[in-house]
Motif scaffolding. Structure first.
Motif, mmCIF file in Angstrom:
data_model
loop_
_atom_site.group_PDB
_atom_site.id
_atom_site.type_symbol
_atom_site.label_atom_id
_atom_site.label_comp_id
_atom_site.label_asym_id
_atom_site.label_seq_id
_atom_site.Cartn_x
_atom_site.Cartn_y
_atom_site.Cartn_z
ATOM 1 N N LYS A 392 -3.199 -2.062 3.521
ATOM 2 C CA LYS A 392 -1.936 -1.875 4.225
ATOM 3 C C LYS A 392 -1.110 -0.842 3.466
ATOM 4 C CE LYS A 392 2.117 -4.366 6.051
ATOM 5 N NZ LYS A 392 2.775 -5.704 6.213
ATOM 6 N N ALA A 393 -0.333 -0.051 4.217
ATOM 7 C CA ALA A 393 0.578 0.923 3.620
ATOM 8 C C ALA A 393 2.015 0.444 3.773
ATOM 9 C CB ALA A 393 0.414 2.274 4.291
ATOM 10 N N TYR A 394 2.800 0.632 2.716
ATOM 11 C CA TYR A 394 4.210 0.270 2.689
ATOM 12 C C TYR A 394 4.978 1.570 2.456
ATOM 13 C CZ TYR A 394 1.999 -4.254 1.933
ATOM 14 O OH TYR A 394 1.200 -5.376 2.051
ATOM 15 N N LEU A 395 5.702 2.050 3.459
ATOM 16 C CA LEU A 395 6.224 3.409 3.476
ATOM 17 C C LEU A 395 7.706 3.448 3.139
ATOM 18 C CD1 LEU A 395 4.321 4.515 6.669
ATOM 19 C CD2 LEU A 395 3.645 4.834 4.285
ATOM 20 N N ILE A 396 8.065 4.394 2.269
ATOM 21 C CA ILE A 396 9.435 4.484 1.765
ATOM 22 C C ILE A 396 9.953 5.914 1.936
ATOM 23 C CG2 ILE A 396 9.038 2.642 0.094
ATOM 24 C CD1 ILE A 396 8.895 4.812 -2.094
ATOM 25 N N GLY A 397 11.265 6.039 1.821
ATOM 26 C CA GLY A 397 11.875 7.337 1.683
ATOM 27 C C GLY A 397 12.031 8.137 2.954
ATOM 28 N N ILE A 414 7.155 0.064 7.598
ATOM 29 C CA ILE A 414 8.204 0.961 7.118
ATOM 30 C C ILE A 414 9.213 0.129 6.323
ATOM 31 C CG2 ILE A 414 10.089 2.486 7.779
ATOM 32 C CD1 ILE A 414 8.422 3.371 10.157
ATOM 33 N N CYS A 415 9.221 0.348 5.028
ATOM 34 C CA CYS A 415 10.074 -0.439 4.131
ATOM 35 C C CYS A 415 11.332 0.328 3.716
ATOM 36 C CB CYS A 415 9.293 -0.847 2.881
ATOM 37 S SG CYS A 415 7.889 -1.921 3.207
ATOM 38 N N GLU A 416 11.266 1.631 3.764
ATOM 39 C CA GLU A 416 12.364 2.536 3.423
ATOM 40 C C GLU A 416 12.689 2.558 1.929
ATOM 41 O OE1 GLU A 416 15.684 1.812 6.000
ATOM 42 O OE2 GLU A 416 14.682 2.820 7.701
ATOM 43 N N THR A 417 12.884 1.408 1.293
ATOM 44 C CA THR A 417 13.237 1.386 -0.130
ATOM 45 C C THR A 417 12.087 0.853 -0.978
ATOM 46 O OG1 THR A 417 14.141 -0.852 -0.117
ATOM 47 C CG2 THR A 417 15.635 0.949 0.486
ATOM 48 N N MET A 418 12.088 1.256 -2.242
ATOM 49 C CA MET A 418 11.083 0.766 -3.185
ATOM 50 C C MET A 418 11.220 -0.745 -3.363
ATOM 51 S SD MET A 418 8.552 1.868 -5.171
ATOM 52 C CE MET A 418 8.902 3.562 -5.694
ATOM 53 N N ASP A 419 12.446 -1.234 -3.393
ATOM 54 C CA ASP A 419 12.669 -2.670 -3.586
ATOM 55 C C ASP A 419 11.915 -3.487 -2.539
ATOM 56 O OD1 ASP A 419 15.055 -0.998 -4.441
ATOM 57 O OD2 ASP A 419 15.577 -2.886 -5.411
#
Length: 469
Positions: A392-397, A414-419
């Motif tokens: 799975k990919a967790y996408l930020i930024g 889409i997580c947006e933030t590293m946290d």
């Protein structure tokens, strides 16, 4: 400090007053020159004046009288995409333009060496990916073998900030294309080319200019030994240009993709085993598979390059193997920051482009991939052949949504933030998984540099796992 030779009693302008600029000014002064410092930033000029340097306004029409040379910091463009106006002015005035790397090579050797039985040597490492790890690995192997050594350049200290070398000492330099492109002197004893992939193309006017900047390390000074990665066409070309015959052992070809047994000297890794061949015979071999500081084929290429460089300096295979085994790796480069519950957490924040991210994605069997940031031209479409291990990919930024579209059917969030990305990946990871930060993007949308991004990832992992780390 390395005092700069050749400018005693002359005025030398220094443009750019960051770490390397101030070190350059100090070295010029130590060598008897009069440094004239300038930076567009008032804060930088204030720091220089506080350090006792004279600031000289290079923007004035009368500023260039009796200036013998202009020394520029590597981040300042001299040709593409457009030359800095002060560099253009110096060139128009006929003032030679150089950088601290050029000053280092013209100043490194001194009359003191006449009393040495073993003269100091310089190993210089360039390439697109792996040059920091290869530089640090060569330095570590030498140090672990008891050889006096210093490391500098694009990693650690500025080159002119080094101590004058002791007898038999080896200085190991990491050199970027920005540094090799402008240096007027490039004379290492051993030069290493790791690989080439598109990067900094605007600065060099395209891939041809980028390769030409790297090639200068081999073409300008003619190193005694050239260690060249031949897994890309540019490396094959470079090795062919230097070698006078197939058996010419001044060129050591290295690969992490294929056997290289038909040359005068080669070092290659296949299925985790490093082999050294000379004139058609294997002379050494070592198992890299259990070396925690060197995971994946890309690090095996780094190990091959470091092996070749240190062998050319006279180290024995057993000494090099011991150094490889004790190498812990560099921060932000395939760095294992924690293991808990059968899950490994790896910080590869330095994987800022597609090629370096591809290498990281091939290093582990089951990956929960944290990616994104400020995407580069071309996006991540080039990673499609390397996504087989991604659970799975967790996408930020900034580029999170663009990356999501390019990933297609790959499971993603889409997580947006590293946290949020770290929290989600850690919560969903199963034994045997690797939570991998390999952004395939620049950091500048959310962080000042890739180091701060990697440090944030590491801190979040430690906080997430708590006492389990």
């Amino acid at each position: 400090m390395i005092p700069v030779q050749g400018y005693q009693g002359q005025r030398v302008a220094v443009l750019g007053l960051g770490r390397s600029g101030l070190a350059t000014a100090a070295s010029l002064r130590a060598g008897g020159a009069e440094p004239l410092c300038w930076d567009d930033s008032p804060e930088a000029r204030a720091r220089a004046e506080a350090a006792g340097f004279v600031c000289h306004d290079l923007t004035r029409a009368t500023a260039w009288g009796e200036v013998a040379a202009l020394i520029v910091s590597p981040g300042i463009p001299h040709l593409y995409p457009a030359p800095n106006k002060l560099i253009a002015r110096a060139m128009a005035e006929g003032v030679p333009v150089d950088n601290d790397i050029g000053l280092f090579f013209r100043s490194f050797a001194t009359d003191d060496w006449d009393g040495f039985d073993q003269t100091p040597k310089v190993v210089a490492v360039t390439g697109s990916n792996g040059k920091s790890t290869t530089t640090a690995l060569i330095h570590h192997i030498l140090k672990s073998a008891g050889r006096p050594t210093q490391m500098a350049g694009n990693i650690g200290r500025g080159v002119l900030d080094l101590d004058p070398p002791a007898e038999g000492e080896v200085v190991v330099l990491e050199l970027s294309s920005y540094q090799t492109d402008l240096a007027r002197a490039l004379t290492p004893d051993v030069a290493v080319f790791t690989n080439l992939s598109p990067d900094h193309l605007d600065r060099h006017g395209g891939i041809g200019g980028y390769f030409a900047a790297k090639r200068r390390l081999f073409a300008e000074g003619g190193p005694d030994r050239a260690v060249i990665g031949v897994d890309e066409p540019e490396g094959v070309y470079l090795a062919n240009q230097i070698a006078t015959a197939r058996e010419d052992d001044r060129v050591i070809r290295v690969s992490s993709a294929r056997k290289l047994g038909d040359f005068g000297w080669s070092v290659f890794a296949r299925k985790g085993f490093l082999s050294e061949w000379r004139r058609g015979r294997q002379v050494a071999s070592v198992d890299l598979r259990d070396m925690a500081g060197l995971p994946g084929a890309h690090n095996h290429q780094n190990a091959c390059a470091a092996w070749a460089a240190t062998r050319s300096l006279g180290l024995a295979p057993r000494e090099i193997e011991a150094g490889l085994r004790s190498f812990a790796g560099l921060p932000h480069r395939s760095q294992t920051v924690a293991e808990a519950g059968g899950v490994r957490f790896v910080n590869d924040s330095k994987a800022t482009n597609v090629d370096s991210a591809a290498k990281a994605l091939q290093a582990f069997p089951r990956i929960r991939w944290i990616a994104g940031g400020l995407g580069k031209e071309g996006g991540i479409s080039g990673l499609k052949p390397y996504l087989g291990a991604v659970v799975k990919a967790y996408l930020i930024g900034h580029s999170a949504r663009d990356f999501a579209l390019e990933l297609g059917d790959v499971p993603q969030e889409i997580c947006e933030t590293m946290d949020r990305a770290v929290a989600r990946a850690a919560a969903e990871a199963e034994p045997g998984d690797t939570v991998l930060l390999a952004p395939a993007a620049a950091s500048f949308d959310q962080y000042p540099n890739f180091e701060k991004r990697g440090e944030h990832f590491t801190a979040l992992v430690v906080a997430q796992l708590g006492s389990a780390v």
